[in-house]
Design a protein around this motif. Sequence first.
Motif, mmCIF file in Angstrom:
data_model
loop_
_atom_site.group_PDB
_atom_site.id
_atom_site.type_symbol
_atom_site.label_atom_id
_atom_site.label_comp_id
_atom_site.label_asym_id
_atom_site.label_seq_id
_atom_site.Cartn_x
_atom_site.Cartn_y
_atom_site.Cartn_z
ATOM 1 N N TYR A 37 31.584 -12.411 -36.986
ATOM 2 C CA TYR A 37 32.607 -11.546 -37.582
ATOM 3 C C TYR A 37 32.020 -10.477 -38.497
ATOM 4 N N ARG A 38 30.846 -10.686 -39.045
ATOM 5 C CA ARG A 38 30.245 -9.666 -39.916
ATOM 6 C C ARG A 38 29.528 -8.612 -39.080
ATOM 7 N N ILE A 39 28.876 -9.046 -38.012
ATOM 8 C CA ILE A 39 28.142 -8.129 -37.144
ATOM 9 C C ILE A 39 29.119 -7.559 -36.116
ATOM 10 N N SER A 40 29.113 -6.251 -35.995
ATOM 11 C CA SER A 40 30.039 -5.591 -35.083
ATOM 12 C C SER A 40 29.457 -5.537 -33.673
ATOM 13 N N GLY A 41 30.341 -5.645 -32.695
ATOM 14 C CA GLY A 41 29.932 -5.446 -31.311
ATOM 15 C C GLY A 41 29.828 -3.962 -31.013
ATOM 16 N N PHE A 42 29.346 -3.637 -29.828
ATOM 17 C CA PHE A 42 29.272 -2.234 -29.420
ATOM 18 C C PHE A 42 30.688 -1.705 -29.238
ATOM 19 N N SER A 43 30.933 -0.513 -29.763
ATOM 20 C CA SER A 43 32.296 0.027 -29.715
ATOM 21 C C SER A 43 32.801 0.178 -28.283
ATOM 22 N N ALA A 44 31.931 0.525 -27.349
ATOM 23 C CA ALA A 44 32.362 0.650 -25.945
ATOM 24 C C ALA A 44 32.840 -0.697 -25.404
ATOM 25 N N ILE A 46 33.997 -3.246 -27.264
ATOM 26 C CA ILE A 46 35.241 -3.568 -27.977
ATOM 27 C C ILE A 46 36.410 -2.840 -27.314
ATOM 28 N N ASP A 47 36.186 -1.582 -26.947
ATOM 29 C CA ASP A 47 37.224 -0.818 -26.247
ATOM 30 C C ASP A 47 37.569 -1.456 -24.903
ATOM 31 N N LEU A 48 36.559 -1.996 -24.202
ATOM 32 C CA LEU A 48 36.810 -2.658 -22.918
ATOM 33 C C LEU A 48 37.640 -3.934 -23.098
ATOM 34 N N VAL A 49 37.379 -4.673 -24.179
ATOM 35 C CA VAL A 49 38.180 -5.864 -24.465
ATOM 36 C C VAL A 49 39.622 -5.439 -24.746
ATOM 37 N N ARG A 50 39.787 -4.426 -25.574
ATOM 38 C CA ARG A 50 41.119 -3.911 -25.887
ATOM 39 C C ARG A 50 41.830 -3.453 -24.610
ATOM 40 N N ASP A 51 41.105 -2.722 -23.759
ATOM 41 C CA ASP A 51 41.676 -2.241 -22.497
ATOM 42 C C ASP A 51 42.091 -3.407 -21.595
ATOM 43 N N ALA A 52 41.291 -4.468 -21.587
ATOM 44 C CA ALA A 52 41.626 -5.644 -20.769
ATOM 45 C C ALA A 52 42.957 -6.242 -21.222
ATOM 46 N N PHE A 66 32.559 -11.904 -18.439
ATOM 47 C CA PHE A 66 32.977 -10.508 -18.568
ATOM 48 C C PHE A 66 32.398 -9.856 -19.820
ATOM 49 N N PHE A 67 32.313 -10.629 -20.893
ATOM 50 C CA PHE A 67 31.815 -10.112 -22.176
ATOM 51 C C PHE A 67 30.823 -11.117 -22.751
ATOM 52 N N TYR A 68 29.554 -10.853 -22.497
ATOM 53 C CA TYR A 68 28.501 -11.766 -22.926
ATOM 54 C C TYR A 68 28.386 -11.807 -24.449
ATOM 55 N N ASP A 69 28.500 -10.650 -25.105
ATOM 56 C CA ASP A 69 28.309 -10.549 -26.555
ATOM 57 C C ASP A 69 29.578 -10.974 -27.294
ATOM 58 N N ILE A 70 29.503 -12.085 -28.012
ATOM 59 C CA ILE A 70 30.660 -12.596 -28.752
ATOM 60 C C ILE A 70 31.148 -11.586 -29.788
ATOM 61 N N ASN A 71 30.255 -10.710 -30.254
ATOM 62 C CA ASN A 71 30.647 -9.708 -31.248
ATOM 63 C C ASN A 71 31.637 -8.693 -30.679
ATOM 64 N N SER A 72 31.686 -8.549 -29.361
ATOM 65 C CA SER A 72 32.696 -7.692 -28.741
ATOM 66 C C SER A 72 34.087 -8.311 -28.892
ATOM 67 N N ILE A 73 34.142 -9.629 -28.779
ATOM 68 C CA ILE A 73 35.415 -10.342 -28.916
ATOM 69 C C ILE A 73 35.865 -10.333 -30.373
#
Length: 187
Positions: A37-44, A46-52, A66-73
């Motif tokens: 939660y402190r470390i941010s995922g890549f904005s692209a 994060i946008d893909l998660v939001r789009d999903a 679909f999203f390997y990096d937990i920081n994206s979630i």
Amino acid sequence: GCDLTVFCMAHSTNVPFVIKKCIEEVQNRELRTEGLYRISGFSADIDLVRDAFEKHGEDARIDHTFFYDINSITGALKLYLRNLPVPVIHFKHYSQLIEAMTFNEDKRLKVVRDVVCSMDTCHKASLNYIVKHLNVVSQHKDINKMDADNLGTVFGPTLMRSPHSDAHIYTELPLQKSLVSFLVSNH
């Protein structure tokens, strides 16, 4: 973002599926990731998660295939919460809760409990769902470095925003952090 109460009514739920699915994915996958939660995922990403979520709703696939990096979630969850027009901790409860953080421990606990109990169903259920999860995250603090204070720093301004101008933002930020830390520690 859509109003929390309107969303919950439209989907016949007390906690929006975005909150549930993101938290379930984190709990099923990566509670031990340092800086969760402190470390941010890549904005692209994060946008893909939001789009999903926007395209597929409750059926959105956000698992590790679909999203390997937990920081994206985690980033998508924080973005969702920040974009709510009315935060999880409703504007009408903001002043009472900020003031409660200046009280002694016993009075603080009573006031915070009373205010949370007075929240509408969706806001209260969403807050409880999130805080319960953050308490679980904090139980792994030796590995993920995310104790209640660190989670308070991350989620204070995400779960609550002042209904007033930004004039008091710097004096209230530590109290927002303290409130979320207090909620996580006392859940």
